[in-house]
Design a protein around this motif. Sequence first.
Motif, mmCIF file in Angstrom:
data_model
loop_
_atom_site.group_PDB
_atom_site.id
_atom_site.type_symbol
_atom_site.label_atom_id
_atom_site.label_comp_id
_atom_site.label_asym_id
_atom_site.label_seq_id
_atom_site.Cartn_x
_atom_site.Cartn_y
_atom_site.Cartn_z
ATOM 1 N N PHE A 126 4.820 13.036 -21.770
ATOM 2 C CA PHE A 126 5.057 11.655 -21.378
ATOM 3 C C PHE A 126 4.478 11.342 -19.991
ATOM 4 O O PHE A 126 4.356 10.180 -19.624
ATOM 5 C CB PHE A 126 6.545 11.324 -21.390
ATOM 6 N N ALA A 127 4.116 12.362 -19.202
ATOM 7 C CA ALA A 127 3.536 12.121 -17.874
ATOM 8 C C ALA A 127 2.273 11.275 -17.980
ATOM 9 O O ALA A 127 2.056 10.367 -17.180
ATOM 10 C CB ALA A 127 3.240 13.437 -17.169
ATOM 11 N N ASP A 128 1.435 11.547 -18.972
ATOM 12 C CA ASP A 128 0.216 10.753 -19.164
ATOM 13 C C ASP A 128 0.554 9.306 -19.508
ATOM 14 O O ASP A 128 -0.138 8.383 -19.087
ATOM 15 C CB ASP A 128 -0.670 11.362 -20.254
ATOM 16 N N LEU A 129 1.619 9.112 -20.264
ATOM 17 C CA LEU A 129 2.053 7.764 -20.621
ATOM 18 C C LEU A 129 2.440 6.978 -19.368
ATOM 19 O O LEU A 129 2.065 5.822 -19.210
ATOM 20 C CB LEU A 129 3.238 7.836 -21.595
ATOM 21 N N VAL A 130 3.169 7.606 -18.459
ATOM 22 C CA VAL A 130 3.568 6.951 -17.209
ATOM 23 C C VAL A 130 2.320 6.547 -16.436
ATOM 24 O O VAL A 130 2.206 5.433 -15.925
ATOM 25 C CB VAL A 130 4.465 7.878 -16.357
ATOM 26 N N LYS A 131 1.346 7.447 -16.382
ATOM 27 C CA LYS A 131 0.117 7.184 -15.637
ATOM 28 C C LYS A 131 -0.677 6.029 -16.269
ATOM 29 O O LYS A 131 -1.146 5.133 -15.583
ATOM 30 C CB LYS A 131 -0.719 8.459 -15.591
ATOM 31 N N VAL A 132 -0.823 6.048 -17.584
ATOM 32 C CA VAL A 132 -1.602 5.021 -18.280
ATOM 33 C C VAL A 132 -0.938 3.646 -18.170
ATOM 34 O O VAL A 132 -1.596 2.640 -17.916
ATOM 35 C CB VAL A 132 -1.801 5.398 -19.766
ATOM 36 N N LEU A 133 0.371 3.585 -18.340
ATOM 37 C CA LEU A 133 1.076 2.305 -18.327
ATOM 38 C C LEU A 133 1.450 1.830 -16.927
ATOM 39 O O LEU A 133 1.856 0.690 -16.753
ATOM 40 C CB LEU A 133 2.354 2.401 -19.170
ATOM 41 N N GLY A 134 1.322 2.696 -15.931
ATOM 42 C CA GLY A 134 1.833 2.409 -14.592
ATOM 43 C C GLY A 134 1.125 1.336 -13.810
ATOM 44 O O GLY A 134 1.729 0.674 -12.983
ATOM 45 N N GLY A 135 -0.160 1.157 -14.011
ATOM 46 C CA GLY A 135 -0.884 0.122 -13.283
ATOM 47 C C GLY A 135 -1.234 0.516 -11.867
ATOM 48 O O GLY A 135 -1.040 1.652 -11.450
ATOM 49 N N THR A 136 -1.750 -0.442 -11.102
ATOM 50 C CA THR A 136 -2.254 -0.165 -9.753
ATOM 51 C C THR A 136 -1.356 -0.704 -8.637
ATOM 52 O O THR A 136 -1.691 -0.567 -7.470
ATOM 53 C CB THR A 136 -3.665 -0.769 -9.587
ATOM 54 N N SER A 137 -0.232 -1.300 -8.967
ATOM 55 C CA SER A 137 0.679 -1.811 -7.946
ATOM 56 C C SER A 137 1.288 -0.649 -7.155
ATOM 57 O O SER A 137 1.644 0.377 -7.713
ATOM 58 C CB SER A 137 1.783 -2.627 -8.605
ATOM 59 N N GLU A 138 1.410 -0.815 -5.831
ATOM 60 C CA GLU A 138 2.001 0.228 -4.982
ATOM 61 C C GLU A 138 3.520 0.234 -5.045
ATOM 62 O O GLU A 138 4.150 1.216 -4.689
ATOM 63 C CB GLU A 138 1.556 0.047 -3.529
ATOM 64 N N ASN A 139 4.122 -0.867 -5.492
ATOM 65 C CA ASN A 139 5.580 -1.000 -5.544
ATOM 66 C C ASN A 139 5.954 -1.647 -6.864
ATOM 67 O O ASN A 139 5.241 -2.517 -7.355
ATOM 68 C CB ASN A 139 6.085 -1.900 -4.413
ATOM 69 N N GLY A 140 7.071 -1.235 -7.429
ATOM 70 C CA GLY A 140 7.507 -1.878 -8.653
ATOM 71 C C GLY A 140 8.557 -1.090 -9.400
ATOM 72 O O GLY A 140 9.193 -0.181 -8.860
ATOM 73 N N VAL A 141 8.723 -1.453 -10.665
ATOM 74 C CA VAL A 141 9.651 -0.767 -11.565
ATOM 75 C C VAL A 141 8.855 -0.388 -12.800
ATOM 76 O O VAL A 141 8.156 -1.211 -13.377
ATOM 77 C CB VAL A 141 10.832 -1.681 -11.963
ATOM 78 N N PHE A 142 8.942 0.874 -13.186
ATOM 79 C CA PHE A 142 8.268 1.348 -14.389
ATOM 80 C C PHE A 142 9.310 1.499 -15.492
ATOM 81 O O PHE A 142 10.397 2.022 -15.252
ATOM 82 C CB PHE A 142 7.592 2.702 -14.146
#
Length: 148
Positions: free
Chosen positions: A90-106
């Motif tokens: 699931f680590a790759d999923l977090v990376k792919v869906l995470g986007g480029t924002s420096e702050n937020g909620v995943f």
Amino acid sequence: MGSTSETVHPMRLVLLVAALIGVLGCATAATSLDAPWIGPLKLSPASFSVGQTVKLSFEYRNIRGGLSKSQVDLDYRGSLPNHTRKASTFADLVKVLGGTSENGVFETELRPAPSDPPPFDITYYLRVRDAEGRQSDEATGAVTYRRL
């Protein structure tokens, strides 16, 4: 009496050391405020069974380049005797869906138990190293697998 050497008063020395510690403490605090931060790692519902999904979410701050440009480590460990800590796919999923924002909620949904093992707890461990190589602390979260 004719000596030109001067002695430092003990109280002045204490004040000098205290001021130096105060300055160094401020520098450390400023650095730690800028460090990547993640947490808390939330998994819901708190228990699940085969076929059910689990929502994984966490807040993040100061992740330079966002999650998509970071190294995301998501490990897990089950509570059964033969379980060891392993890297999660699931680590790759977090990376792919995470986007480029420096702050937020995943947030995403996982399906952590594809088979029907005996009931056990799963603990997830999350760390992020951002695009500048700065690493966050580790956030943990747990969920319980139960049979229907």
